[in-house]
Design a protein around this motif. Structure first.
Motif, mmCIF file in Angstrom:
data_model
loop_
_atom_site.group_PDB
_atom_site.id
_atom_site.type_symbol
_atom_site.label_atom_id
_atom_site.label_comp_id
_atom_site.label_asym_id
_atom_site.label_seq_id
_atom_site.Cartn_x
_atom_site.Cartn_y
_atom_site.Cartn_z
ATOM 1 N N GLU A 240 165.865 12.196 97.327
ATOM 2 C CA GLU A 240 166.910 13.048 97.899
ATOM 3 C C GLU A 240 167.868 12.226 98.755
ATOM 4 O O GLU A 240 169.087 12.460 98.750
ATOM 5 C CB GLU A 240 166.283 14.158 98.731
ATOM 6 C CG GLU A 240 165.541 15.214 97.918
ATOM 7 C CD GLU A 240 164.975 16.311 98.803
ATOM 8 O OE1 GLU A 240 165.526 16.527 99.905
ATOM 9 O OE2 GLU A 240 163.984 16.950 98.396
ATOM 10 N N LEU A 241 167.327 11.268 99.500
ATOM 11 C CA LEU A 241 168.174 10.400 100.321
ATOM 12 C C LEU A 241 169.119 9.592 99.449
ATOM 13 O O LEU A 241 170.295 9.409 99.795
ATOM 14 C CB LEU A 241 167.307 9.463 101.163
ATOM 15 C CG LEU A 241 168.055 8.388 101.963
ATOM 16 C CD1 LEU A 241 169.036 9.013 102.945
ATOM 17 C CD2 LEU A 241 167.079 7.474 102.706
ATOM 18 N N LEU A 242 168.632 9.127 98.303
ATOM 19 C CA LEU A 242 169.484 8.353 97.393
ATOM 20 C C LEU A 242 170.686 9.178 96.939
ATOM 21 O O LEU A 242 171.804 8.661 96.830
ATOM 22 C CB LEU A 242 168.663 7.896 96.189
ATOM 23 C CG LEU A 242 169.416 7.116 95.103
ATOM 24 C CD1 LEU A 242 170.020 5.842 95.673
ATOM 25 C CD2 LEU A 242 168.492 6.796 93.934
ATOM 26 N N LYS A 243 170.485 10.464 96.700
ATOM 27 C CA LYS A 243 171.586 11.332 96.281
ATOM 28 C C LYS A 243 172.520 11.660 97.440
ATOM 29 O O LYS A 243 173.741 11.715 97.274
ATOM 30 C CB LYS A 243 171.025 12.628 95.694
ATOM 31 C CG LYS A 243 170.236 12.440 94.404
ATOM 32 C CD LYS A 243 169.653 13.758 93.924
ATOM 33 C CE LYS A 243 168.827 13.569 92.651
ATOM 34 N NZ LYS A 243 168.208 14.852 92.214
ATOM 35 N N ALA A 244 171.928 11.875 98.621
ATOM 36 C CA ALA A 244 172.732 12.294 99.775
ATOM 37 C C ALA A 244 173.495 11.140 100.406
ATOM 38 O O ALA A 244 174.646 11.297 100.827
ATOM 39 C CB ALA A 244 171.834 12.955 100.823
ATOM 40 N N ASN A 245 172.857 9.965 100.466
ATOM 41 C CA ASN A 245 173.473 8.816 101.140
ATOM 42 C C ASN A 245 172.992 7.533 100.451
ATOM 43 O O ASN A 245 172.041 6.902 100.902
ATOM 44 C CB ASN A 245 173.083 8.812 102.622
ATOM 45 C CG ASN A 245 173.869 7.796 103.437
ATOM 46 O OD1 ASN A 245 174.418 6.849 102.890
ATOM 47 N ND2 ASN A 245 173.931 7.987 104.741
ATOM 48 N N PRO A 246 173.631 7.152 99.344
ATOM 49 C CA PRO A 246 173.153 6.004 98.562
ATOM 50 C C PRO A 246 173.044 4.708 99.359
ATOM 51 O O PRO A 246 172.105 3.927 99.150
ATOM 52 C CB PRO A 246 174.194 5.885 97.442
ATOM 53 C CG PRO A 246 174.784 7.250 97.332
ATOM 54 C CD PRO A 246 174.794 7.801 98.714
#
Length: 385
Positions: A240-246
């Motif tokens: 989810e972090l990768l999608k929200a803040n790569p």
């Protein structure tokens, strides 16, 4: 006995003359006092501009004694005491202003704000909080709210800091979503320290909802789930972090790889990491990939390719270490890549640094252009100091 009118003719002019003389003396004295007070004030201002604060304080005290009813002189003196770190004297000056019954409301609010600043600078946070709260509904309401926010951050009162931030945001000051999310993360850490995992999870979920692009809540939640043994949950949060803040995914790339190893999703994780590396090359991603695909030849190839894109010293160091551990010398192309990275890394160290102010330059100066000191540059580069 008859009254002699001649005495009346003499007495009336005499009384009038004495009254006129007395009024002139009073006017002269008043003018002298008014002249002396500004002179002392301007003397103090001149001393202050010349950074002679001790003498400036004496001049302002003299001005206040000459004209005790002028509030501006009290404010100048109190602010000067605060700048000097003499908080107790500053408090006395501003409390004296507040005790005056003839002080207009605007000046009273100003004195209250100055007193709150005195308490804040002195580290008396409880008294500063009360002083700032007394300014609600005044012209200093907004400034007091910002000061309270700083106070709550220093005293680590995160719930109060979040409440003030929300009030400021509602007033249209700015968006405080990121700060509020960080406050809730701090509350989650406090709950975790008290082994209240339910409360910690609730605070982190609120933080993610409040500021979806803020990375900290994802990082903390993933680490918390991994610590509890829920590696699949941790990997999902990192995704989810990768999608929200790569960009922030670099912070958890290694943790993501370890979670994948623990639950047996190495192939899927490796594909995701390689795709992210192609978009945004970084050493953090490269190290995570090496964790999932540890073949030495593949690692060496990846390090060389990374040096072509980003001549980072850390990549050059790892390539040298691999060469030494496997006793395989660098080929010509690898040696050139390592040399480029070293040249880039050493460039900031090949400067001269002023010993007085720290000003750095590639050229040697006899007089520092930063602080104008003479002979303050050691005749050695920064890397040799």
């Amino acid at each position: 006995m008859e009254f002699d009118l001649s005495w009346l003719l003499i007495g009336v002019p005499l009384v009038f003359g004495l009254g006129w003389l007395a009024s002139k003396l009073d006017a002269r004295q008043w003018k002298r006092e008014q002249r002396d007070a500004p002179r002392a004030y301007f003397k103090g201002l001149n001393l202050l501009l010349n950074e002679q604060q001790d003498k400036a304080i004496d001049a302002f005290i003299e001005a206040v004694q000459a004209d005790p009813d002028t509030s501006e002189l009290h404010f100048a003196l109190g602010n000067l005491f605060r700048r000097r770190g003499e908080y107790e004297r500053a408090v006395r000056v501003h409390q004296h202003l507040l005790s005056r019954g003839d002080l207009p409301k605007a000046e009273r609010d100003r004195a209250q704000y100055a007193l709150a600043q005195d308490f804040f600078k002195a580290g008396l946070f409880d008294r500063a909080e009360s002083a700032y709260e007394a300014l609600k509904g005044t012209a200093f309401d907004h400034d007091a709210a910002l000061a309270l926010l700083s106070l709550y951050e220093r005293s680590r009162e995160w719930a109060k800091a979040a409440r003030i931030s929300e009030q400021l945001e509602e007033a249209g000051t700015a968006s405080f979503a990121g700060r509020i999310a960080n406050y809730w993360c701090e509350l989650a850490l406090e709950a975790h320290a008290h082994q209240d995992e339910t409360a910690a999870r609730r605070w982190l979920d609120q933080a993610r909802d409040r500021a979806p692009q803020s990375a900290r809540a994802y990082v903390l939640l993933g680490q918390m789930l991994a610590h509890q043994g829920d590696q699949a949950g941790a990997q999902a949060i990192y995704g989810e972090l990768l999608k929200a803040n790569p960009d922030a995914f670099n912070l958890v790339a290694r943790d993501y790889a370890q979670a994948a190893q623990a639950i047996g999703t190495t192939g899927q994780a490796l594909a995701l990491l390689e795709a992210q590396y192609r978009r945004h090359p970084s050493m953090a991603l490269l190290q995570a990939i090496a964790l999932l695909e540890p073949a030495p030849e593949a690692q060496r190839k990846r390090l060389a390719e990374h040096l072509r894109v980003e001549p980072a010293l850390s990549a050059a160091t790892q390539l040298l270490q691999q060469s030494q551990s496997r006793q395989q010398p660098l080929n010509e192309d690898e040696a050139q890549l390592v040399g480029t990275a070293l040249q880039r890394a050493v460039r900031p160290l090949q400067r001269y640094r002023c010993a007085a102010c720290g000003f750095e330059s590639q050229h040697y100066f006899w007089q520092c252009p930063g602080c104008l000191s003479w002979d303050s540059y050691p005749p050695r580069h920064v890397e040799e100091l």
